[in-house]
Write a protein that holds these residues in place. Structure first.
Motif, PDB file in Angstrom:
ATOM      1  N   TYR A 255       0.825  -1.204   0.000  1.00  0.00           N
ATOM      2  CA  TYR A 255       0.000   0.000   0.000  1.00  0.00           C
ATOM      3  C   TYR A 255       0.859   1.253   0.000  1.00  0.00           C
ATOM      4  CZ  TYR A 255      -4.424   2.471   0.654  1.00  0.00           C
ATOM      5  OH  TYR A 255      -5.525   3.251   0.470  1.00  0.00           O
ATOM      6  N   TYR A 256       0.201   2.384  -0.277  1.00  0.00           N
ATOM      7  CA  TYR A 256       0.866   3.678  -0.237  1.00  0.00           C
ATOM      8  C   TYR A 256       1.225   4.093   1.191  1.00  0.00           C
ATOM      9  CZ  TYR A 256      -0.983   4.614  -4.976  1.00  0.00           C
ATOM     10  OH  TYR A 256      -1.279   4.574  -6.308  1.00  0.00           O
ATOM     11  N   GLY A 257       0.392   3.700   2.158  1.00  0.00           N
ATOM     12  CA  GLY A 257       0.462   4.258   3.503  1.00  0.00           C
ATOM     13  C   GLY A 257       1.820   4.134   4.167  1.00  0.00           C
ATOM     14  N   MET A 258       2.055   5.031   5.103  1.00  0.00           N
ATOM     15  CA  MET A 258       3.303   5.077   5.853  1.00  0.00           C
ATOM     16  C   MET A 258       2.970   4.781   7.304  1.00  0.00           C
ATOM     17  SD  MET A 258       5.264   8.699   6.305  1.00  0.00           S
ATOM     18  CE  MET A 258       4.742   9.555   7.756  1.00  0.00           C
ATOM     19  N   PRO A 259       3.518   3.678   7.867  1.00  0.00           N
ATOM     20  CA  PRO A 259       3.165   3.303   9.239  1.00  0.00           C
ATOM     21  C   PRO A 259       3.745   4.291  10.253  1.00  0.00           C
ATOM     22  CG  PRO A 259       4.947   1.925   8.426  1.00  0.00           C
ATOM     23  CD  PRO A 259       4.503   2.771   7.269  1.00  0.00           C
ATOM     24  N   VAL A 260       2.933   4.637  11.221  1.00  0.00           N
ATOM     25  CA  VAL A 260       3.360   5.555  12.279  1.00  0.00           C
ATOM     26  C   VAL A 260       3.280   4.821  13.616  1.00  0.00           C
ATOM     27  CG1 VAL A 260       2.869   7.737  13.451  1.00  0.00           C
ATOM     28  CG2 VAL A 260       2.573   7.562  10.969  1.00  0.00           C
ATOM     29  N   ILE A 269       9.200   0.026  13.271  1.00  0.00           N
ATOM     30  CA  ILE A 269       9.175   0.081  11.813  1.00  0.00           C
ATOM     31  C   ILE A 269       9.377   1.527  11.358  1.00  0.00           C
ATOM     32  CG2 ILE A 269       7.842  -0.407   9.746  1.00  0.00           C
ATOM     33  CD1 ILE A 269       8.731  -2.892  11.333  1.00  0.00           C
ATOM     34  N   GLU A 270      10.264   1.696  10.405  1.00  0.00           N
ATOM     35  CA  GLU A 270      10.561   3.030   9.893  1.00  0.00           C
ATOM     36  C   GLU A 270       9.302   3.649   9.278  1.00  0.00           C
ATOM     37  OE1 GLU A 270      13.657   5.208   6.737  1.00  0.00           O
ATOM     38  OE2 GLU A 270      13.425   3.016   6.747  1.00  0.00           O
ATOM     39  N   PRO A 271       9.030   4.919   9.585  1.00  0.00           N
ATOM     40  CA  PRO A 271       7.824   5.565   9.039  1.00  0.00           C
ATOM     41  C   PRO A 271       8.030   6.048   7.604  1.00  0.00           C
ATOM     42  CG  PRO A 271       8.949   7.078  10.512  1.00  0.00           C
ATOM     43  CD  PRO A 271       9.707   5.778  10.579  1.00  0.00           C
ATOM     44  N   VAL A 272       8.088   5.100   6.688  1.00  0.00           N
ATOM     45  CA  VAL A 272       8.115   5.409   5.253  1.00  0.00           C
ATOM     46  C   VAL A 272       7.083   4.514   4.574  1.00  0.00           C
ATOM     47  CG1 VAL A 272      10.547   6.094   5.270  1.00  0.00           C
ATOM     48  CG2 VAL A 272       9.950   3.722   4.751  1.00  0.00           C
ATOM     49  N   GLY A 273       6.612   4.926   3.402  1.00  0.00           N
ATOM     50  CA  GLY A 273       5.613   4.153   2.677  1.00  0.00           C
ATOM     51  C   GLY A 273       5.992   2.686   2.567  1.00  0.00           C
ATOM     52  N   PHE A 274       5.003   1.807   2.636  1.00  0.00           N
ATOM     53  CA  PHE A 274       5.279   0.377   2.731  1.00  0.00           C
ATOM     54  C   PHE A 274       6.166  -0.138   1.590  1.00  0.00           C
ATOM     55  CE2 PHE A 274       1.332   0.341   5.396  1.00  0.00           C
ATOM     56  CZ  PHE A 274       1.945  -0.092   6.563  1.00  0.00           C
ATOM     57  N   GLY A 300       2.451   5.127  -9.154  1.00  0.00           N
ATOM     58  CA  GLY A 300       2.787   6.534  -8.969  1.00  0.00           C
ATOM     59  C   GLY A 300       3.626   6.834  -7.754  1.00  0.00           C
ATOM     60  N   LEU A 301       4.704   6.071  -7.519  1.00  0.00           N
ATOM     61  CA  LEU A 301       5.541   6.281  -6.339  1.00  0.00           C
ATOM     62  C   LEU A 301       6.799   7.084  -6.632  1.00  0.00           C
ATOM     63  CD1 LEU A 301       5.455   2.801  -4.554  1.00  0.00           C
ATOM     64  CD2 LEU A 301       3.940   4.749  -4.259  1.00  0.00           C
ATOM     65  N   GLU A 320       9.683  11.912   0.653  1.00  0.00           N
ATOM     66  CA  GLU A 320       9.388  12.985  -0.291  1.00  0.00           C
ATOM     67  C   GLU A 320      10.633  13.785  -0.652  1.00  0.00           C
ATOM     68  OE1 GLU A 320       5.601  12.857   2.385  1.00  0.00           O
ATOM     69  OE2 GLU A 320       7.754  12.464   2.587  1.00  0.00           O
ATOM     70  N   HIS A 321      11.581  13.852   0.271  1.00  0.00           N
ATOM     71  CA  HIS A 321      12.786  14.649   0.053  1.00  0.00           C
ATOM     72  C   HIS A 321      13.742  14.011  -0.949  1.00  0.00           C
ATOM     73  CE1 HIS A 321      13.729  11.642   3.094  1.00  0.00           C
ATOM     74  NE2 HIS A 321      15.012  11.783   2.808  1.00  0.00           N
ATOM     75  N   LEU A 322      13.553  12.735  -1.246  1.00  0.00           N
ATOM     76  CA  LEU A 322      14.446  12.047  -2.176  1.00  0.00           C
ATOM     77  C   LEU A 322      14.103  12.412  -3.620  1.00  0.00           C
ATOM     78  CD1 LEU A 322      14.666   8.437  -0.668  1.00  0.00           C
ATOM     79  CD2 LEU A 322      16.198  10.389  -0.280  1.00  0.00           C
ATOM     80  N   SER A 323      15.109  12.384  -4.471  1.00  0.00           N
ATOM     81  CA  SER A 323      14.893  12.597  -5.901  1.00  0.00           C
ATOM     82  C   SER A 323      14.242  11.346  -6.498  1.00  0.00           C
ATOM     83  CB  SER A 323      16.228  12.846  -6.592  1.00  0.00           C
ATOM     84  OG  SER A 323      17.033  11.669  -6.560  1.00  0.00           O
ATOM     85  N   PRO A 324      13.644  11.468  -7.689  1.00  0.00           N
ATOM     86  CA  PRO A 324      13.108  10.261  -8.340  1.00  0.00           C
ATOM     87  C   PRO A 324      14.155   9.152  -8.468  1.00  0.00           C
ATOM     88  CG  PRO A 324      12.266  12.196  -9.443  1.00  0.00           C
ATOM     89  CD  PRO A 324      13.269  12.691  -8.428  1.00  0.00           C
ATOM     90  N   LEU A 325      15.385   9.512  -8.761  1.00  0.00           N
ATOM     91  CA  LEU A 325      16.450   8.522  -8.868  1.00  0.00           C
ATOM     92  C   LEU A 325      16.656   7.798  -7.543  1.00  0.00           C
ATOM     93  CD1 LEU A 325      18.712   7.467 -10.829  1.00  0.00           C
ATOM     94  CD2 LEU A 325      20.228   9.118  -9.683  1.00  0.00           C
TER      95      LEU A 325
END
Length: 594
Positions: A255-260, A269-274, A300-301, A320-325
């Motif tokens: 999923y898109y979600g980011m666990p908090v 678990i690191e809070p980044v998208g699954f 669309g990630l 979000e701070h990362l570049s597409p690469l």
């Protein structure tokens, strides 16, 4: 998965160029029409279909808008010819979101066209008939085969534990045991006992369960990125996926979600998208659960885009701070095999060249994807399906779909025990709201409220309309309260004459102010007007039971745990509630009747 296919896939992948391997790691959306011109844009102003196949080496495509089944089969066969004559010579694998129900949402499902029409999966959960779901999966299998589609971007097995969540219609409900039971039946119908030339590769989603969204918001959008587990129910959401892995699901979609604030087996678990989360994809899914099939990311990630003048930022939550690469590097190193919705092969090649993704990692994923083609019998077996596509929908399938629409209707109230309102007997003068008078039975007439004997009102569950981002207008989010003016309109009608209210549920609704304002209250999960009226007049039976509870108030929802099933205080109607409404016409309840 057979050992021989694994070895053969490895040999084929080893023989491919790096560019050909990378082409397998992309899974963009394309739009086709009756012409199927391979030199036309693939959709959204992108490259042509021929360019994607020949120049980019892409072999997996998700179908958006398509023509009728026969034309779709013809176009897909033409594209297969291009693929088999260029580059790696590997065939194409076409995938699709659900296409056999009522919802039209470009980000989730397509309304049935040219195939039998069924209630949404919530309706199948309301019926709870495993044999019906197995049959449904088999019908989809045959329809997809006829069109040349070999991969389903479903079933969705997220538990519907947060009543506000926008994506509930394609789930089976809130209960993990019931969801697992129906999932296994669906997989058996769609894939078969083992995936082969007559099967469709299922993509079970959204790992590890997408239901417990903070505030019920949708993680397609920045405000909905957080997924929370205050009730400690992570394991319940994981349960259907354990069963899917055991049953041999061909693919799994995170999923898109980011666990908090999530802890699994004592590990934070690191809070980044699954999909970006190595702890979730590699440590949990691959190593602890033993899954070695394809992991396809949700769409669309990587790339921020704009469609129709509306922004659609990449769902790279927590990164979000990362570049597409750099996002590409995170995804593949987390354990993802294929990027949904992406088509930029040079970006992946650059990630390899700069050391963000190893050549070995690319080969591992390419091998899994070639193996999926081998398991489907696509590499050694070319089948022309155009003649069977022209026969869709089959009459017996259309009958079963209509029967399921009716069976899923759930009667919440029906007058009193001594004086039930339904079924409506004898021809009546009826005041219809949001129903076609052409659907009325013979002898019945549609009139205004002043001369009617009964009113039948159909409404959809409420939601807050939003339209800032692409896809946002199609997502039903926000409050479950009906607007006061709509409540008053219905109540005013109920004060004038006997009133039957039917509510379409793509997610729960707060029915508290309406339950005593009408004489009978029903909910449905996708049904045509004529089939609904046949239920109300006793021609067809309704047997649905709520697949989730209907909360009493928004305050009760806000005080509940979004990860715990049926957790609101004093619900208006509990999960499993439903009154039987039998049919006076038994022949319509026998499979094969017309």
């Amino acid at each position: 998965m057979t050992h021989s296919n694994t070895a053969a896939a490895r040999a084929l992948a080893d023989a491919m160029t790096r560019e050909q391997q990378v082409g397998l790691l992309l899974h963009p959306i394309i739009i086709i029409d009756n012409d199927g011109d391979p030199d036309a844009s693939s959709g959204f102003g992108g490259p042509t279909l021929r360019q994607l196949i020949e120049d980019h080496g892409i072999r997996f495509f998700c179908l958006g808008s398509i023509p009728d089944p026969a034309a779709t089969s013809r176009v897909l066969n033409r594209l297969q010819d291009i693929a088999r004559g260029s580059g790696s010579r590997l065939p194409l694998v076409f995938s699709t979101d659900p296409r056999h129900s009522f919802m039209q949402n470009d980000g989730a499902a397509h309304r049935a066209a040219g195939v039998s029409q069924w209630p949404e999966n919530l309706g199948l959960g309301a019926i709870g008939d495993t044999e019906l779901v197995r049959t449904y999966g088999n019908i989809l299998r045959k329809d997809y085969l006829a069109m040349g589609i070999r991969m389903a971007l479903h079933p969705q097995v997220d538990l519907t534990t947060e009543p506000r969540w926008a994506r509930q219609a394609q789930s089976f409900g809130a209960d993990p045991a019931r969801t697992t039971e129906l999932l296994l039946a669906f997989l058996e119908g769609l894939q078969g006992p083992a995936l082969g030339p007559e099967g469709i590769a299922a993509t079970v989603k959204h790992f590890p369960g997408g239901g417990p969204q903070l505030g019920g918001e949708d993680p397609h959008f920045p405000y909905g990125r957080e997924q929370v587990y205050p009730g400690g129910a992570f394991g319940e959401h994981l349960a259907p996926f354990r069963a899917a892995i055991e049953a041999g699901a061909a693919a799994i979609m995170p999923y898109y979600g980011m666990p908090v604030d999530l802890t699994v087996d004592g590990e934070d678990i690191e809070p980044v998208g699954f999909a970006f989360n190595r702890q979730i994809i590699t440590n949990l899914l691959r190593e602890k659960l033993g899954y070695d099939g394809v992991v396809l990311s949700d769409f669309g990630l990587v790339t921020d885009i704009e469609i129709g003048g509306k922004p659609f930022p990449a769902c790279a939550w927590g990164v979000e701070h990362l570049s597409p690469l750099e996002r590409v590097g995170r995804l593949f190193n987390a354990g993802v095999d294929q990027l949904g919705g992406e088509l930029d092969a040079p970006l992946i090649l650059r990630a390899v060249a700069e050391g963000l993704v190893s050549p070995e990692r690319v080969k591992v994923s390419a091998t899994r994807l070639v193996k999926l083609m081998l398991d489907l019998g696509l590499i050694d077996n070319e089948t022309d399906t155009r003649s069977s596509a022209a026969l869709l929908p089959l009459p017996q399938d259309a009958f079963l779909g209509k029967q399921a629409q009716a069976r899923a209707v759930t009667v919440l109230t029906n007058g009193s025990d001594d004086l039930p309102v339904l079924p409506l007997a004898r021809p009546r003068k009826v005041h219809l709201v949001n129903l076609s008078e052409e659907a009325l039975p013979e002898g019945w007439s549609a009139v205004d409220a002043d001369t009617a004997e009964v009113a039948i009102v159909r409404v959809s569950a409420p939601y807050e309309h939003r339209d800032r981002y692409f896809l946002e207008a199609g997502m039903q989010q926000g409050s479950l309260d009906f607007p006061e003016e709509e409540v008053e309109r219905i109540a005013a009608l109920g004060r004038r004459l006997p009133t039957i209210l039917v509510v379409t549920l793509n997610r729960p609704a707060i029915l508290t102010p309406l339950v005593d304002a009408v004489d009978a209250l029903l909910v449905e999960f996708g049904i045509a007007d004529d089939i609904l009226l046949e239920v109300l007049t006793g021609e067809r039976a309704a047997e649905g039971r709520l697949p989730f509870e209907l909360p009493r108030s928004m305050a009760a929802i806000e005080a509940s745990n979004p990860d715990v099933a049926n957790d609101t205080a004093d619900p208006l109607f509990p999960a499993g509630w439903g009154l039987s409404l039998s049919s006076r016409n038994p022949k319509l309840n026998k499979a094969g009747a017309q």
